[in-house]
Scaffold this motif. Structure first.
Motif, PDB file in Angstrom:
ATOM      1  N   ARG A 104       0.823  -1.216   0.000  1.00 19.37           N
ATOM      2  CA  ARG A 104       0.000   0.000   0.000  1.00 19.37           C
ATOM      3  C   ARG A 104       0.853   1.260   0.000  1.00 19.37           C
ATOM      4  O   ARG A 104       0.527   2.236  -0.677  1.00 19.37           O
ATOM      5  CB  ARG A 104      -0.897   0.014   1.239  1.00 19.37           C
ATOM      6  N   SER A 129      -3.081 -10.570  10.251  1.00 18.78           N
ATOM      7  CA  SER A 129      -2.831 -10.183  11.646  1.00 18.78           C
ATOM      8  C   SER A 129      -1.407 -10.480  12.111  1.00 18.78           C
ATOM      9  O   SER A 129      -1.042 -10.131  13.241  1.00 18.78           O
ATOM     10  CB  SER A 129      -3.817 -10.899  12.571  1.00 18.78           C
ATOM     11  N   VAL A 185       3.283  -3.249  13.686  1.00 17.41           N
ATOM     12  CA  VAL A 185       2.870  -3.249  12.278  1.00 17.41           C
ATOM     13  C   VAL A 185       2.511  -4.682  11.913  1.00 17.41           C
ATOM     14  O   VAL A 185       3.289  -5.614  12.174  1.00 17.41           O
ATOM     15  CB  VAL A 185       3.983  -2.741  11.339  1.00 17.41           C
ATOM     16  N   THR A 186       1.346  -4.887  11.336  1.00 16.81           N
ATOM     17  CA  THR A 186       0.930  -6.216  10.898  1.00 16.81           C
ATOM     18  C   THR A 186       0.931  -6.282   9.380  1.00 16.81           C
ATOM     19  O   THR A 186       1.038  -5.265   8.688  1.00 16.81           O
ATOM     20  CB  THR A 186      -0.481  -6.556  11.412  1.00 16.81           C
ATOM     21  N   ASP A 226      -1.615  -4.105   7.813  1.00 21.33           N
ATOM     22  CA  ASP A 226      -1.350  -2.667   7.831  1.00 21.33           C
ATOM     23  C   ASP A 226      -0.589  -2.220   6.582  1.00 21.33           C
ATOM     24  O   ASP A 226      -0.728  -1.070   6.151  1.00 21.33           O
ATOM     25  CB  ASP A 226      -0.531  -2.284   9.069  1.00 21.33           C
ATOM     26  N   LEU A 227       0.213  -3.108   6.057  1.00 21.15           N
ATOM     27  CA  LEU A 227       1.120  -2.722   4.972  1.00 21.15           C
ATOM     28  C   LEU A 227       0.704  -3.269   3.609  1.00 21.15           C
ATOM     29  O   LEU A 227       1.019  -2.681   2.572  1.00 21.15           O
ATOM     30  CB  LEU A 227       2.540  -3.199   5.306  1.00 21.15           C
TER      31      LEU A 227
END
Length: 269
Positions: free
Chosen positions: A9, A36, A46-47, A50-51
């Motif tokens: 992302r 997760s 940070v999982t 998240d990225l």
């Protein structure tokens, strides 16, 4: 079924540890469970979710759409399946891998293929220092498998290498194959520093020449050896792909006589 895809992302604001994302560790997990997994390296959590946007359902084939120099440990411990990275990768990619295939379309940081014992690692760009070498305190580097680098490699490539094949299309940084135990390192570009220093056994094929050599290597003169022709043919037909020599006669030097002295370096005539 389609392979698992991790679509980046945005560029991460910390180094990311992706060692958990290999086929054998993801088998049986749902997309939610994978999303997760923690991958941060600081106190800020940070999982994966998240990225990355995660899609697909076949963990045997992983694809990272968008790489980063901060993506460390990709394919570490890989023992089967395939990982493909579109872009760059960070440190320790393919470390201690024993099987499977890892491909990076960009460049990679230091210690790529460190202590790997099998499988195929392909880096289409440049590789950092200690390609196939050991971490501090380890007694041996790469002990099997194949590494192919499409660009140049940094310092001390194949340090303490014990077995396997490394092919670098471009130049080598300073002091490649230092303390080499066995194995084969081939480079198309010039080798900087003093390659082969303290090597016991092993083979260096350096058609791009060297900056200088240790005086403890003995010049054996021109060598028109059948093994050079066989190596050029067999390595090119295997996972390492094309090699920058064709088996024609080369100058052979033996050493390093400061240690066991059973290694060899082949240079252009």
């Amino acid at each position: 079924m389609s392979g698992l895809t991790f679509r980046k992302r945005a560029e991460p604001d910390q180094r990311i540890d992706l060692a958990a994302l290999i086929p054998s560790r993801l088998a049986g997990l749902t997309i939610a469970q994978i999303a997760s997994l923690p991958i941060g390296t600081t106190r800020w959590l940070v999982t994966v979710g998240d990225l990355f946007d995660v899609s697909g359902d076949d963990p045997a084939q992983l694809r990272f759409e968008g790489g980063s120099q901060r993506f460390d440990r990709i394919g570490e411990g890989l023992d089967g399946g395939e990982i493909h990275v579109e872009g760059d990768a960070g440190w320790r990619i393919g470390r201690v891998m024993s099987g499977g295939r890892l491909t990076v379309t960009g460049s990679a940081g230091g210690f790529a293929g460190s202590a790997m014992s099998g499988g195929e690692l392909r880096i289409e760009g440049d590789a950092g220092d200690f390609l196939g070498g050991p971490l501090a305190g380890e007694m041996a580097g790469m002990s099997g498998g194949t590494i192919r680098v499409g660009g140049a490699a940094g310092e001390r490539a194949a340090d303490r290498m014990r077995r396997g094949t490394i092919v670098v299309a471009g130049a080598l940084g300073a002091n490649a194959a230092s303390r080499m135990i066995a194995g084969t390192l081939i480079a198309g570009g010039r080798a900087a520093g003093v390659p082969g220093r303290m090597m016991k056994r092993g083979t260096l094929i350096l058609p791009g020449g060297v900056e200088r050599l240790s005086p403890t290597f003995l010049d054996n003169g021109p060598a028109d050896l059948l093994i050079l022709k066989l190596m050029a043919r067999d390595i090119a037909a295997g996972p390492a792909g094309p090699v920058p020599f064709d088996g024609a006669p080369m100058r052979r030097l033996g050493g390093d006589t400061a240690v066991l002295g059973m290694g060899e370096i082949f240079l252009p005539l």
